[in-house]
Design an enzyme around this catalytic site. Structure first.
Site, short mmCIF file in Angstrom:
data_model
loop_
_atom_site.label_atom_id
_atom_site.label_comp_id
_atom_site.label_asym_id
_atom_site.label_seq_id
_atom_site.Cartn_x
_atom_site.Cartn_y
_atom_site.Cartn_z
CG ASN A 165 -1.84 1.20 1.27
OD1 ASN A 165 -2.38 1.60 0.23
ND2 ASN A 165 -2.04 1.79 2.44
CG HIS A 212 -0.76 6.19 4.66
ND1 HIS A 212 -2.13 6.24 4.61
CD2 HIS A 212 -0.38 7.00 5.68
CE1 HIS A 212 -2.56 7.06 5.56
NE2 HIS A 212 -1.52 7.53 6.23
CB SER A 264 5.03 5.18 4.29
OG SER A 264 5.37 6.21 5.19
CG ASP A 320 -3.20 3.62 6.57
OD1 ASP A 320 -3.17 3.05 5.47
OD2 ASP A 320 -4.00 4.53 6.86
C1 GRF Z 1 -2.60 8.91 -2.88
O1 GRF Z 1 -2.27 10.06 -2.16
C2 GRF Z 1 -2.29 7.68 -2.05
O2 GRF Z 1 -1.15 7.83 -1.26
C3 GRF Z 1 -3.51 7.57 -1.20
O3 GRF Z 1 -4.58 7.93 -2.05
C4 GRF Z 1 -4.10 8.78 -3.08
C5 GRF Z 1 -4.44 8.12 -4.38
O4 GRF Z 1 -4.12 8.87 -5.50
N1 GRF Z 1 -3.61 6.25 -0.62
P1 GRF Z 1 -4.25 8.24 -6.95
O5 GRF Z 1 -5.63 7.61 -7.06
O6 GRF Z 1 -3.15 7.24 -7.14
O7 GRF Z 1 -4.12 9.42 -7.87
#
Ligand code: GRF
Length: 224
Positions: A114, A116, A143, A152
């Site tokens: 994932n 985050h 991260s 997370d």
């Molecule tokens: C990103 O900021 C990611 O870290 C978070 O959600 C957002 C997704 O953006 N989990 P995208 O859909 O990849 O443009």
């Protein structure tokens, strides 16, 4: 004697929205820098823009709409069935906005990543940029971590740091963090595919060396 190419790591991406991280993976793969096969993109939202990005790249897409299920268990079971049909080696959560059940996360332990937008363990959950600003942090970031049952909370594989500037608001800060997301997620996926990045017994290893809780100390300029 004929030589057979080694099979490529099968990567399946889960999204809920814009899919800009998915796009970073597609771009890296198409430019030949990310030697994986993107086998499918699954969204829990039928209107996720990322689905169009996948279609444009010729990647099979599927929607498992969470609103059609009466609870987390039944949704996760359907999602698992959809995922397993593609027999992926790695599942990449890229802006996938669902809390997953413990049973689900256990199925894919060690092969689900994932991203985050915070320097974990700081700011698990939502509104990370606002929270970093409110706390007066001088530094923020992103991260990549292995997914475990704790939201997370799985062990960190790598982080990228960004400075918080005096005139930042949440959206400017989010943009700066997103640029780093697009840089480090393809790297993490590549290292996993190369067998360099692993989670064993809840710890992350890079080239067989256990990592610190903040993950691999990535060079600020490192790219694929
Ligand atoms: C990103 O900021 C990611 O870290 C978070 O959600 C957002 C997704 O953006 N989990 P995208 O859909 O990849 O443009």
């Amino acid at each position: 004697m004929t030589q057979t190419a080694s099979p490529r790591t099968r990567v399946l991406v889960l999204i809920s929205g814009s899919g800009s991280n998915l796009q970073a993976l597609i771009d890296a793969q198409q430019s030949g820098k990310l030697p994986v096969e993107l086998v499918a993109v699954i969204s829990n939202r039928p209107d996720a823009k990322g689905l169009q990005r996948a279609e444009r790249a010729g990647i099979p897409t599927q929607v498992v709409d969470h609103t059609r299920f009466d609870g987390r268990d039944s949704f996760d079971r359907a999602l698992q069935q959809a995922i397993d049909a593609y027999a992926p080696d790695l599942i990449v959560l890229a802006g996938f906005m669902r809390i997953l059940t413990e049973h689900f996360t256990r199925q894919y332990q060690g092969r689900m990543l994932n991203i985050h937008p915070s320097l974990l363990p700081k700011y698990q959950g939502l509104n990370t940029h606002e929270r970093a600003l409110q706390a007066g942090d001088r530094e923020h970031g992103v991260s990549v971590h292995f997914v475990t049952a704790e939201l997370d909370g799985g062990p960190v594989a790598l982080q990228a740091r960004v400075p918080v500037l005096p005139d930042d608001d949440a959206s400017r800060l989010a943009q700066r963090v997103l640029q780093q997301e697009h840089r480090i997620y393809p790297l993490a996926v590549k290292w996993f595919a190369q067998g360099r990045l692993r989670m064993v017994d809840g710890r992350v290893f890079m080239d067989s060396e256990p990592l610190e809780p903040s993950g691999y100390p990535i060079d600020i300029h490192a790219t694929l």
